[in-house]
Design a protein around this motif. Structure first.
Motif, short mmCIF file in Angstrom:
data_model
loop_
_atom_site.label_atom_id
_atom_site.label_comp_id
_atom_site.label_asym_id
_atom_site.label_seq_id
_atom_site.Cartn_x
_atom_site.Cartn_y
_atom_site.Cartn_z
N SER A 86 0.84 -1.18 0.00
CA SER A 86 0.00 0.00 0.00
C SER A 86 0.88 1.24 0.00
CB SER A 86 -0.91 0.00 1.22
OG SER A 86 -0.13 0.09 2.39
N SER A 87 0.28 2.34 -0.31
CA SER A 87 1.00 3.61 -0.28
C SER A 87 0.01 4.71 0.09
CB SER A 87 1.64 3.91 -1.62
OG SER A 87 0.63 4.10 -2.59
N GLN A 88 0.55 5.81 0.56
CA GLN A 88 -0.28 6.94 0.92
C GLN A 88 0.10 8.12 0.04
OE1 GLN A 88 0.38 7.54 5.06
NE2 GLN A 88 -0.91 5.83 5.67
N SER A 89 -0.90 8.86 -0.38
CA SER A 89 -0.61 10.00 -1.24
C SER A 89 -1.17 11.30 -0.69
CB SER A 89 -1.17 9.74 -2.64
OG SER A 89 -2.57 9.58 -2.56
N GLY A 90 -1.61 11.31 0.54
CA GLY A 90 -2.12 12.54 1.13
C GLY A 90 -3.56 12.41 1.53
N ALA A 91 -4.11 13.49 2.04
CA ALA A 91 -5.49 13.49 2.51
C ALA A 91 -6.44 13.83 1.38
CB ALA A 91 -5.63 14.50 3.64
N ALA A 92 -7.68 13.44 1.55
CA ALA A 92 -8.70 13.75 0.56
C ALA A 92 -9.02 15.24 0.63
CB ALA A 92 -9.95 12.93 0.82
N VAL A 93 -9.29 15.83 -0.51
CA VAL A 93 -9.61 17.25 -0.58
C VAL A 93 -11.13 17.38 -0.59
CG1 VAL A 93 -9.42 19.34 -1.96
CG2 VAL A 93 -7.50 17.74 -1.81
N GLN A 94 -11.64 18.14 0.33
CA GLN A 94 -13.07 18.38 0.41
C GLN A 94 -13.41 19.63 -0.39
OE1 GLN A 94 -15.16 16.26 1.78
NE2 GLN A 94 -13.46 14.95 2.39
N PRO A 95 -14.48 19.61 -1.16
CA PRO A 95 -14.84 20.80 -1.93
C PRO A 95 -15.29 21.92 -1.00
CG PRO A 95 -16.52 19.12 -2.16
CD PRO A 95 -15.37 18.50 -1.40
#
Length: 108
Positions: A86-95
């Motif tokens: 697995s890998s992480q690419s950052g947090a989800a962006v909320q509109p």
């Protein structure tokens, strides 16, 4: 003019087979590579001549054991079954919330 049309037709008829038989760079596995994979699977406990009832489960279990052995040995050459991880690419962006006056379809 008639000879020109027939000459173009003959040239096209000769060129089409040459183009259709172009070799691709996508080469499959060689016999030696397939044999080496089978030997690895047999060493991991897979028996191709045994029970055919549990074929997919036994083969998948042997492939998982082989890939775990390769990962433990540090073999990441890409030969064999794919490695899991697995890998992480950052947090989800909320509109951002916009006011009704700023909406695209405001007033329509």
């Amino acid at each position: 003019m008639n000879k020109l049309i027939s000459a173009v037709a003959v040239a096209a008829a000769l060129a089409v087979p040459a183009i259709s038989f172009a070799q691709s760079n996508d080469q499959g596995l060689t016999r030696a590579q397939v044999r080496a994979q089978l030997v690895q699977l047999e060493a991991a406990g897979y028996n191709p001549g045994a029970d055919h009832v549990n074929y997919p489960q036994e083969l998948q279990a042997a492939q998982a054991r082989v890939s775990q052995e390769q990962l433990a040995a540090g073999n990441t050459s890409g030969y064999g079954s794919p490695a899991t991880g697995s890998s992480q690419s950052g947090a989800a962006v909320q509109p951002a919330h916009t006011a009704a006056q700023q909406a695209v379809y405001f007033g329509h």
